[in-house]
Design a protein around this motif. Structure first.
Motif, PDB file in Angstrom:
ATOM      1  N   VAL A  76       0.789  -1.231   0.000  1.00 47.38           N
ATOM      2  CA  VAL A  76       0.000   0.000   0.000  1.00 47.38           C
ATOM      3  C   VAL A  76       0.824   1.286   0.000  1.00 47.38           C
ATOM      4  O   VAL A  76       0.348   2.329  -0.457  1.00 47.38           O
ATOM      5  CB  VAL A  76      -0.974   0.031   1.208  1.00 47.38           C
ATOM      6  N   VAL A  77       2.060   1.248   0.513  1.00 45.20           N
ATOM      7  CA  VAL A  77       2.840   2.486   0.644  1.00 45.20           C
ATOM      8  C   VAL A  77       3.326   2.955  -0.725  1.00 45.20           C
ATOM      9  O   VAL A  77       3.902   2.180  -1.486  1.00 45.20           O
ATOM     10  CB  VAL A  77       4.035   2.279   1.598  1.00 45.20           C
ATOM     11  N   ASP A  78       3.090   4.216  -1.011  1.00 44.74           N
ATOM     12  CA  ASP A  78       3.511   4.823  -2.273  1.00 44.74           C
ATOM     13  C   ASP A  78       4.645   5.801  -1.974  1.00 44.74           C
ATOM     14  O   ASP A  78       4.423   6.896  -1.438  1.00 44.74           O
ATOM     15  CB  ASP A  78       2.337   5.549  -2.925  1.00 44.74           C
ATOM     16  N   ILE A  79       5.874   5.414  -2.318  1.00 45.26           N
ATOM     17  CA  ILE A  79       7.044   6.239  -1.991  1.00 45.26           C
ATOM     18  C   ILE A  79       6.966   7.598  -2.676  1.00 45.26           C
ATOM     19  O   ILE A  79       7.253   8.639  -2.082  1.00 45.26           O
ATOM     20  CB  ILE A  79       8.346   5.511  -2.400  1.00 45.26           C
ATOM     21  N   ASN A  80       6.561   7.603  -3.932  1.00 43.47           N
ATOM     22  CA  ASN A  80       6.509   8.870  -4.685  1.00 43.47           C
ATOM     23  C   ASN A  80       5.539   9.858  -4.059  1.00 43.47           C
ATOM     24  O   ASN A  80       5.814  11.064  -4.017  1.00 43.47           O
ATOM     25  CB  ASN A  80       6.117   8.600  -6.140  1.00 43.47           C
ATOM     26  N   LYS A  81       4.413   9.359  -3.562  1.00 40.13           N
ATOM     27  CA  LYS A  81       3.433  10.256  -2.939  1.00 40.13           C
ATOM     28  C   LYS A  81       3.979  10.833  -1.630  1.00 40.13           C
ATOM     29  O   LYS A  81       3.700  11.987  -1.286  1.00 40.13           O
ATOM     30  CB  LYS A  81       2.119   9.517  -2.679  1.00 40.13           C
ATOM     31  N   ILE A  82       4.754  10.030  -0.892  1.00 32.07           N
ATOM     32  CA  ILE A  82       5.351  10.539   0.346  1.00 32.07           C
ATOM     33  C   ILE A  82       6.346  11.649   0.018  1.00 32.07           C
ATOM     34  O   ILE A  82       6.367  12.701   0.666  1.00 32.07           O
ATOM     35  CB  ILE A  82       6.072   9.408   1.126  1.00 32.07           C
ATOM     36  N   VAL A  83       7.174  11.423  -1.012  1.00 33.57           N
ATOM     37  CA  VAL A  83       8.173  12.427  -1.400  1.00 33.57           C
ATOM     38  C   VAL A  83       7.502  13.720  -1.843  1.00 33.57           C
ATOM     39  O   VAL A  83       7.985  14.827  -1.547  1.00 33.57           O
ATOM     40  CB  VAL A  83       9.078  11.877  -2.523  1.00 33.57           C
ATOM     41  N   LYS A  84       6.373  13.603  -2.544  1.00 36.41           N
ATOM     42  CA  LYS A  84       5.679  14.789  -3.059  1.00 36.41           C
ATOM     43  C   LYS A  84       4.778  15.457  -2.027  1.00 36.41           C
ATOM     44  O   LYS A  84       4.257  16.539  -2.268  1.00 36.41           O
ATOM     45  CB  LYS A  84       4.845  14.407  -4.280  1.00 36.41           C
ATOM     46  N   SER A  85       4.604  14.822  -0.888  1.00 31.73           N
ATOM     47  CA  SER A  85       3.676  15.365   0.116  1.00 31.73           C
ATOM     48  C   SER A  85       4.220  16.654   0.715  1.00 31.73           C
ATOM     49  O   SER A  85       5.401  16.957   0.623  1.00 31.73           O
ATOM     50  CB  SER A  85       3.453  14.342   1.235  1.00 31.73           C
ATOM     51  N   GLY A  86       3.329  17.396   1.362  1.00 35.58           N
ATOM     52  CA  GLY A  86       3.738  18.657   1.995  1.00 35.58           C
ATOM     53  C   GLY A  86       3.891  18.536   3.494  1.00 35.58           C
ATOM     54  O   GLY A  86       3.759  19.528   4.211  1.00 35.58           O
ATOM     55  N   VAL A  87       4.186  17.335   3.996  1.00 34.31           N
ATOM     56  CA  VAL A  87       4.325  17.141   5.445  1.00 34.31           C
ATOM     57  C   VAL A  87       5.516  17.932   5.970  1.00 34.31           C
ATOM     58  O   VAL A  87       5.469  18.530   7.038  1.00 34.31           O
ATOM     59  CB  VAL A  87       4.492  15.648   5.789  1.00 34.31           C
ATOM     60  N   VAL A  88       6.612  17.924   5.208  1.00 35.04           N
ATOM     61  CA  VAL A  88       7.803  18.696   5.589  1.00 35.04           C
ATOM     62  C   VAL A  88       8.216  19.572   4.421  1.00 35.04           C
ATOM     63  O   VAL A  88       7.727  19.418   3.299  1.00 35.04           O
ATOM     64  CB  VAL A  88       8.972  17.757   5.975  1.00 35.04           C
ATOM     65  N   ARG A  89       9.144  20.503   4.686  1.00 34.82           N
ATOM     66  CA  ARG A  89       9.602  21.402   3.636  1.00 34.82           C
ATOM     67  C   ARG A  89      10.319  20.634   2.532  1.00 34.82           C
ATOM     68  O   ARG A  89      10.828  19.532   2.740  1.00 34.82           O
ATOM     69  CB  ARG A  89      10.542  22.458   4.230  1.00 34.82           C
TER      70      ARG A  89
END
Length: 382
Positions: free
Chosen positions: A104-117
């Motif tokens: 289920v984990v999508d690495i690309n979506k985590i990288v593109k997320s706005g959780v951190v700068r």
């Protein structure tokens, strides 16, 4: 006019305070609402884990798709992280959870997320993958590519992901990248990376043994430290360490392999350590003098009596420490009192004093008594 100016300034100051206060209250309220939302989503995600892994309900496909949706919003990613962490702590389905996360984990979506700068996104993604204990090829390849980044934080997080990966090929590729010395890695980081590998540890150690002669000096030294930390001393590794003590021209390797026999006792090492107590390099002599205390014997004690006179302080001090471990206190005191070499007397006195065996005053009194006894013997002979 001055009074009006003062009133105006005061009013503006009060308004500014009210604005600041309002800003903090609004921010606090937003954070509280965000926290509640994350906590609610976290519990929903944990329920989904239970549904898939424990209850094994028929609608697994729908539940898995629901989990995949958690990587579309940053608050959901935070909730997912919390849910995984808590579920790992409380559940007996840890292996099953790891396999589910790989689905289920999508690495690309985590990288593109706005959780951190922006500059921290890759590092944050690697941190999450490490927390998720994921070991599939996609995760390994992503971590390997991150080892080439300029950021030390990203590279260290990548190592934390790789040593949780069961694919030994990925682990060895990472070690080859470290060996290339394209980027700096702290010694302790490398040793921890090797010590904490979650895959087949015996297979890793065998590959390290087979390849270590091809690695650079620093990596080779760290591998020896790894062998000291985690092995009970397999025969082939002990043989390799003996070869290094005898034949290596690299001082750091001689020192590291000597330290290996401080933990892994092998009587074959005695003669080589004794030889190295006469090395031209003081660090080799000092290390050998420290390690030799694990191999008691008359030959060792006699060699220590010689190195107590060494021109280098650290060699003398390590020799004194080893001498104290191999000889009883009375014999050490006698050696310190009667030995004519000033270096020997001083270093033995210092070592005994730091251990609380004898005070300086008591030592001086013993020296005086010894001289008086010698004088009396001389008078008697006359």
């Amino acid at each position: 006019m001055t009074v009006y100016t003062a009133y105006f300034s005061f009013i503006m100051f009060v308004l500014l305070l009210l604005l600041i206060n309002s800003y903090f209250l609004i921010s606090l309220n937003v954070e509280k609402r965000k926290h509640k939302k994350i906590e609610k989503r976290k519990e929903e995600i944990k329920e989904t884990f239970v549904s898939i892994l424990e209850k094994k309900e028929a609608n697994r496909v729908d539940e898995v798709n629901k989990l995949r949706d958690n990587f579309n919003r940053k608050t959901d990613i935070q909730a997912f992280h919390k849910a995984v962490r808590e579920y790992y702590k409380s559940s007996d389905y840890k292996d099953e959870l790891s396999q589910l996360l790989e689905e289920v984990v999508d690495i690309n979506k985590i990288v593109k997320s706005g959780v951190v700068r922006k500059e921290y996104k890759e590092s944050y993604a690697l941190y999450l993958l490490s927390e998720f204990k994921m070991g599939n090829k996609e995760t390994g390849d992503f971590a390997l590519s991150s080892l080439d980044k300029k950021s030390l934080h990203i590279r260290n997080n990548a190592l934390n992901v790789i040593n949780k990966n069961n694919d030994l090929t990925i682990m060895m590729k990472a070690i080859d990248l470290i060996d290339s010395k394209e980027h700096y890695f702290n010694d302790k980081t490398i040793i921890d990376f090797l010590d904490n590998y979650k895959g087949d540890k015996d297979a890793l150690d065998n590959d390290l043994y087979l390849n270590m002669n091809t690695y650079n000096t620093n990596l080779k030294k760290n591998i020896i430290s790894h062998f000291i930390n985690i092995t009970d001393g397999t025969q082939k590794i002990k043989d390799r360490m003996l070869d290094y003590i005898q034949e290596s021209s690299e001082k750091e390797i001689v020192i590291s392999s000597t330290r290996y026999f401080n933990k892994i006792i092998d009587q074959r090492a005695v003669k080589y350590i004794l030889n190295n107590m006469e090395s031209e390099d003081w660090e080799v002599r000092a290390t050998s003098a420290r390690v030799i205390c694990n191999y008691p014997g008359e030959q060792v004690i006699e060699k220590l009596k010689q190195t107590l006179k060494d021109e280098n302080y650290y060699v003398r001090y390590n020799s004194a420490e080893s001498f104290l471990k191999l000889v009883d206190e009375k014999a050490v005191i006698e050696e310190a009192v009667k030995n004519e070499d000033r270096f020997t007397r001083d270093i033995l006195l210092y070592a005994m004093n730091t251990r609380g065996i004898i005070t300086v005053e008591d030592y001086e009194n013993l020296v005086i008594k010894s001289k008086e006894a010698e004088n009396m013997e001389g008078v008697a002979l006359i």
